[in-house]
Design a protein around this motif. Sequence first.
Motif, PDB file in Angstrom:
ATOM      1  N   GLY A  66      -5.630   8.101  21.560  1.00  0.00           N
ATOM      2  CA  GLY A  66      -5.354   9.480  21.140  1.00  0.00           C
ATOM      3  C   GLY A  66      -5.828   9.891  19.761  1.00  0.00           C
ATOM      4  N   TRP A  67      -6.644   9.072  19.084  1.00  0.00           N
ATOM      5  CA  TRP A  67      -7.113   9.475  17.752  1.00  0.00           C
ATOM      6  C   TRP A  67      -7.953  10.740  17.841  1.00  0.00           C
ATOM      7  N   HIS A  68      -7.744  11.647  16.921  1.00  0.00           N
ATOM      8  CA  HIS A  68      -8.539  12.889  16.871  1.00  0.00           C
ATOM      9  C   HIS A  68      -8.336  13.559  15.524  1.00  0.00           C
ATOM     10  N   LYS A  69      -9.203  14.517  15.260  1.00  0.00           N
ATOM     11  CA  LYS A  69      -9.058  15.454  14.151  1.00  0.00           C
ATOM     12  C   LYS A  69      -8.662  16.766  14.807  1.00  0.00           C
ATOM     13  N   ASP A  70      -7.776  17.541  14.203  1.00  0.00           N
ATOM     14  CA  ASP A  70      -7.334  18.791  14.833  1.00  0.00           C
ATOM     15  C   ASP A  70      -8.428  19.848  14.793  1.00  0.00           C
TER      16      ASP A  70
ATOM     17  N   GLN B  35      -9.577  25.356   9.808  1.00  0.00           N
ATOM     18  CA  GLN B  35      -8.501  24.363   9.673  1.00  0.00           C
ATOM     19  C   GLN B  35      -8.554  23.859   8.236  1.00  0.00           C
ATOM     20  N   GLY B  36      -7.863  24.570   7.348  1.00  0.00           N
ATOM     21  CA  GLY B  36      -7.922  24.245   5.926  1.00  0.00           C
ATOM     22  C   GLY B  36      -7.071  23.053   5.547  1.00  0.00           C
ATOM     23  N   LEU B  37      -6.032  22.817   6.342  1.00  0.00           N
ATOM     24  CA  LEU B  37      -5.148  21.666   6.164  1.00  0.00           C
ATOM     25  C   LEU B  37      -4.572  21.333   7.529  1.00  0.00           C
ATOM     26  N   LEU B  38      -4.221  20.090   7.713  1.00  0.00           N
ATOM     27  CA  LEU B  38      -3.410  19.672   8.858  1.00  0.00           C
ATOM     28  C   LEU B  38      -1.990  19.522   8.330  1.00  0.00           C
ATOM     29  N   THR B  39      -1.019  20.065   9.047  1.00  0.00           N
ATOM     30  CA  THR B  39       0.368  19.941   8.586  1.00  0.00           C
ATOM     31  C   THR B  39       1.200  19.322   9.694  1.00  0.00           C
ATOM     32  N   LEU B  40       2.121  18.471   9.320  1.00  0.00           N
ATOM     33  CA  LEU B  40       3.092  17.927  10.278  1.00  0.00           C
ATOM     34  C   LEU B  40       4.471  18.260   9.728  1.00  0.00           C
ATOM     35  N   VAL B  41       5.159  19.148  10.423  1.00  0.00           N
ATOM     36  CA  VAL B  41       6.486  19.604   9.991  1.00  0.00           C
ATOM     37  C   VAL B  41       7.521  18.869  10.837  1.00  0.00           C
ATOM     38  N   LEU B  42       8.427  18.139  10.177  1.00  0.00           N
ATOM     39  CA  LEU B  42       9.400  17.324  10.908  1.00  0.00           C
ATOM     40  C   LEU B  42      10.680  18.126  11.143  1.00  0.00           C
ATOM     41  N   TRP B  43      10.944  18.395  12.435  1.00  0.00           N
ATOM     42  CA  TRP B  43      12.132  19.184  12.824  1.00  0.00           C
ATOM     43  C   TRP B  43      13.250  18.288  13.330  1.00  0.00           C
ATOM     44  N   SER B  44      12.953  17.000  13.522  1.00  0.00           N
ATOM     45  CA  SER B  44      13.978  16.015  13.854  1.00  0.00           C
ATOM     46  C   SER B  44      13.725  14.829  12.948  1.00  0.00           C
ATOM     47  N   GLU B  45      14.687  13.913  12.915  1.00  0.00           N
ATOM     48  CA  GLU B  45      14.413  12.644  12.242  1.00  0.00           C
ATOM     49  C   GLU B  45      13.256  11.970  12.995  1.00  0.00           C
TER      50      GLU B  45
END
Length: 308
Positions: free
Chosen positions: A118-122, A135-145
């Motif tokens: 599953g490796w990829h660039k968004d 796509q100026g930045l990739l963001t990962l927002v954590l909504w759960s632990e």
Amino acid sequence: MDYQVLTAQQAEQFVERGYVAIRGCFTREAAQEYTAAIWTRLGYAPDDPGTWTQPSVHMPGHRDIDIRKFAPKAWGAVCDLVGGAQRIQPYRWNDGFIVNLSEGADRPWQPASPAAPGWHKDGDFFRHFLDSPEQGLLTLVLWSEVRHQGGATFVAADSVGPVARFLAEHPEGVYPPSIAWTGAEPQPATFAWGDLVGQCGDFVEATGEVGDVYLLHPYILHAKAQNVLRVPRYITNPPVHLVEPMRFDRADPADLSLVERAVLRGLGVDHYPFTARGPREELVPERVAMHRSMKQAEQQRLSAAGMA
Ligand SMILES: O=C(O)CCC(=O)C(=O)O
Ligand SMILES: [Fe+2]
């Protein structure tokens, strides 16, 4: 250089390793306003894994979220990384959660490596260039632990260099492999994820608490990790769109954003004039039609539960 949110050390880490984790950007209570409806929307029972028919689900968005109000620290850090709010198109988050319930739970845990799937660039929605603004930045927002072995995201922290070199070698542009080529001209290159991640060796598992936000270089290769714990994990990944393409030859080097500096570091130069030799092209992934029908189904479930 003075930043609103980032420390000098965080800025340096971003340039060298392509990511920074901004902890505690919103509270668990604030998250709940958006996450409370997840199970109704999915049509799954949270306490009955037998109803979890898909190991992971990329949900459509229903409600927009104003990051400036909801997570001002994350917004400040985004501005720090791309070189100021004036370089960003209107940026909103939403509740299009990427839920990982039991991905790969039927296999023994494997740590991050090029062999993981599953490796990829968004960015399945545009033709990619070295300077792409979509796509100026990739963001990962954590909504759960998000726990170790609990369905985090694997990050290849040394992938900016290989991806930058590949994009620099292809000024005609690069297609995401998920998009079928239908044009008349010769087919542009497509990303070969395996070759690119095969050049990497610095892997991170993006774990954390509700309210943590990982801000990553847009070139960073990443992959959904296994969730052998089967503890439900919710994240979102809202892309930042830039107003203008990036520049790697700014007259005053102090105007280079941290994202641009990371590209130059990856190329091993301090200046790089780049001209796109192909059309800047918007692509429409199948995801768009799929999300339209998923959204209707979710709305019906919300109505049936008296939550719409
Ligand atoms: O689910 C994850 O951890 C990653 C998802 C992802 O990278 C994507 O949807 O582009
Ligand atoms: Fe991704």
